[in-house]
Design a protein around this motif. Structure first.
Motif, PDB file in Angstrom:
ATOM      1  N   ASP A 115      35.336  86.107  30.692  1.00 44.85           N
ATOM      2  CA  ASP A 115      34.478  86.295  31.867  1.00 44.85           C
ATOM      3  C   ASP A 115      34.159  87.766  32.096  1.00 44.85           C
ATOM      4  O   ASP A 115      33.039  88.101  32.525  1.00 44.85           O
ATOM      5  CB  ASP A 115      35.170  85.719  33.108  1.00 44.85           C
ATOM      6  CG  ASP A 115      34.391  85.979  34.380  1.00 44.85           C
ATOM      7  OD1 ASP A 115      33.559  85.133  34.743  1.00 44.85           O
ATOM      8  OD2 ASP A 115      34.587  87.053  35.007  1.00 44.85           O
ATOM      9  N   ILE A 122      40.817  76.441  37.303  1.00 40.95           N
ATOM     10  CA  ILE A 122      39.464  76.945  37.531  1.00 40.95           C
ATOM     11  C   ILE A 122      39.431  77.875  38.742  1.00 40.95           C
ATOM     12  O   ILE A 122      38.727  78.898  38.735  1.00 40.95           O
ATOM     13  CB  ILE A 122      38.476  75.769  37.713  1.00 40.95           C
ATOM     14  CG1 ILE A 122      38.316  75.036  36.377  1.00 40.95           C
ATOM     15  CG2 ILE A 122      37.112  76.258  38.212  1.00 40.95           C
ATOM     16  CD1 ILE A 122      37.552  73.742  36.478  1.00 40.95           C
ATOM     17  N   THR A 141      38.219  81.645  38.801  1.00 45.68           N
ATOM     18  CA  THR A 141      37.187  82.069  39.761  1.00 45.68           C
ATOM     19  C   THR A 141      37.589  83.358  40.460  1.00 45.68           C
ATOM     20  O   THR A 141      36.786  84.296  40.587  1.00 45.68           O
ATOM     21  CB  THR A 141      36.947  80.969  40.812  1.00 45.68           C
ATOM     22  OG1 THR A 141      36.562  79.759  40.156  1.00 45.68           O
ATOM     23  CG2 THR A 141      35.851  81.370  41.786  1.00 45.68           C
ATOM     24  N   THR A 152      29.131  83.603  40.731  1.00 46.88           N
ATOM     25  CA  THR A 152      30.494  83.100  40.537  1.00 46.88           C
ATOM     26  C   THR A 152      30.661  81.731  41.169  1.00 46.88           C
ATOM     27  O   THR A 152      31.231  80.811  40.561  1.00 46.88           O
ATOM     28  CB  THR A 152      31.515  84.083  41.127  1.00 46.88           C
ATOM     29  OG1 THR A 152      31.359  85.366  40.520  1.00 46.88           O
ATOM     30  CG2 THR A 152      32.945  83.603  40.887  1.00 46.88           C
ATOM     31  N   TYR A 206      31.344  78.496  38.656  1.00 45.57           N
ATOM     32  CA  TYR A 206      32.638  77.818  38.696  1.00 45.57           C
ATOM     33  C   TYR A 206      32.619  76.570  39.571  1.00 45.57           C
ATOM     34  O   TYR A 206      33.438  75.660  39.381  1.00 45.57           O
ATOM     35  CB  TYR A 206      33.731  78.807  39.099  1.00 45.57           C
ATOM     36  CG  TYR A 206      33.936  79.821  37.997  1.00 45.57           C
ATOM     37  CD1 TYR A 206      34.584  79.474  36.820  1.00 45.57           C
ATOM     38  CD2 TYR A 206      33.413  81.113  38.090  1.00 45.57           C
ATOM     39  CE1 TYR A 206      34.732  80.369  35.783  1.00 45.57           C
ATOM     40  CE2 TYR A 206      33.556  82.026  37.063  1.00 45.57           C
ATOM     41  CZ  TYR A 206      34.213  81.647  35.912  1.00 45.57           C
ATOM     42  OH  TYR A 206      34.348  82.535  34.873  1.00 45.57           O
ATOM     43  N   SER A 215      37.297  86.158  38.101  1.00 46.15           N
ATOM     44  CA  SER A 215      35.899  86.511  37.879  1.00 46.15           C
ATOM     45  C   SER A 215      35.364  87.402  38.997  1.00 46.15           C
ATOM     46  O   SER A 215      34.653  88.382  38.745  1.00 46.15           O
ATOM     47  CB  SER A 215      35.048  85.237  37.770  1.00 46.15           C
ATOM     48  OG  SER A 215      33.689  85.558  37.571  1.00 46.15           O
ATOM     49  N   THR A 217      33.420  78.051  29.968  1.00 42.85           N
ATOM     50  CA  THR A 217      34.608  77.856  30.804  1.00 42.85           C
ATOM     51  C   THR A 217      35.242  76.477  30.700  1.00 42.85           C
ATOM     52  O   THR A 217      36.477  76.378  30.656  1.00 42.85           O
ATOM     53  CB  THR A 217      34.276  78.172  32.270  1.00 42.85           C
ATOM     54  OG1 THR A 217      33.689  79.473  32.338  1.00 42.85           O
ATOM     55  CG2 THR A 217      35.521  78.137  33.133  1.00 42.85           C
TER      56      THR A 217
END
Length: 303
Positions: free
Chosen positions: A144, A64, A68, A179, A183, A71, A48
């Motif tokens: 992801d 990000i 997230t 997660t 992240y 994801s 990532t």
């Protein structure tokens, strides 16, 4: 037989599970299933940060955060219902599905090894830096999706014989916890150099030195994580294929690894662990290079 970091975290998770067995079965089971998926988690955390290389520092954390949310959507809305339905209606499909994911991990790991020695990785990073923010986010969420599917299937495989509600609780816990872990760590990693720059601007000589250390260490940290992730994919992917093939009736790879393990049993658990890890990694690398060769022969270019 996954070995390495996965085995270490599995032992920690087992201790946690035993201690919590009378308090919270779902949390304990989630801890163990998360440990089983540790190799994929390491790779997820390693991949990532590269999606925000070359991005303005002010946009790193917002990007990000977008990844997230994507994801979580991947894990909870797309993957979770599919694998629960498969486990209820066609549980026999979980092992082949897991092996498909394991093969992909081997392929990705072998491709990273190839890029490391061929210099192709630098060209890919330059291409990534040229993409706009939306394209970066889409690419990261697609990557992801594949890694999350593997994490969730590995996790389900550990509780596949439990009740529906236990499976649901464990998988939801794993989805949210992993997660947040991945992240959250990525967010911290991409900001370490900014933190270092702030320390460099302080009047204290000690603070300036500390800031310089952070700034200089950041590329090395990212490269180290990337290498760990590469080997994690290979050993986890190889382990999945070895155990999956044994389950489906092809016992030779599993029995060969077991033979090597038995040969060093007298040398202690650490040596056995090294043998397990090395066998899974080598098997994964061989499979990965075979798949890589096939992909490069196909009449289209992989992006």
């Amino acid at each position: 037989m996954a070995g390495g970091l996965a085995a270490l975290l599995d032992d920690v998770a087992l201790i946690a599970r035993t201690a919590a067995s009378n308090v919270d079965d779902v949390a304990a089971a989630a801890a163990k299933t998360s440990a089983k998926a540790a190799g994929v988690v390491v790779d997820d955390a390693a991949v990532t940060p590269r999606f925000v290389e070359g991005v303005s520092p002010a946009r790193e954390l917002p990007i990000i955060w977008r990844i997230t949310k994507g994801s979580l959507f991947n894990k909870i809305i797309i993957i979770l219902p599919i694998i629960l339905a498969l486990n209820a209606l066609a549980p026999w499909a979980l092992t082949p599905l897991l092996m498909i994911g394991g093969t992909y991990l081997c392929f990705e790991g072998a491709e990273k090894v190839f890029e490391m020695f061929s210099g192709a990785q630098h060209e890919k990073e330059e291409e990534s830096a040229a993409k706009d923010e939306d394209a970066l986010v889409r690419g990261a969420i697609m990557t992801d999706l594949i890694l999350s599917a593997e994490i969730m299937v590995i996790s389900l495989n550990e509780v596949a014989d439990q009740s529906f509600w236990m499976e649901l609780g464990v998988l939801l816990t794993v989805a949210v916890a992993i997660t947040a872990l991945v992240y959250g760590a990525v967010g911290l990693l991409v900001k370490i150099d900014d933190i270092g720059l702030r320390f460099q601007q302080k009047q204290s000589d000690a603070a300036k030195r500390f800031g310089s250390v952070l700034v200089k260490a950041m590329p090395k940290i990212l490269n180290t994580i990337s290498i760990i992730g590469m080997f994690a994919m290979l050993w986890v992917g190889g382990h999945i294929l070895i155990t999956g093939s044994d389950t489906l009736g092809w016992h030779a790879p599993y029995e060969l690894v077991h033979h090597f393990e038995a040969g060093v049993e007298h040398l202690g658990g650490f040596v056995q662990w090294c043998v397990e890890t090395l066998c899974s990694l080598v098997f994964g690398l061989v499979v990965g290079f075979i798949v890589l060769g096939v992909v490069h022969l196909l009449p289209f270019k992989r992006h």
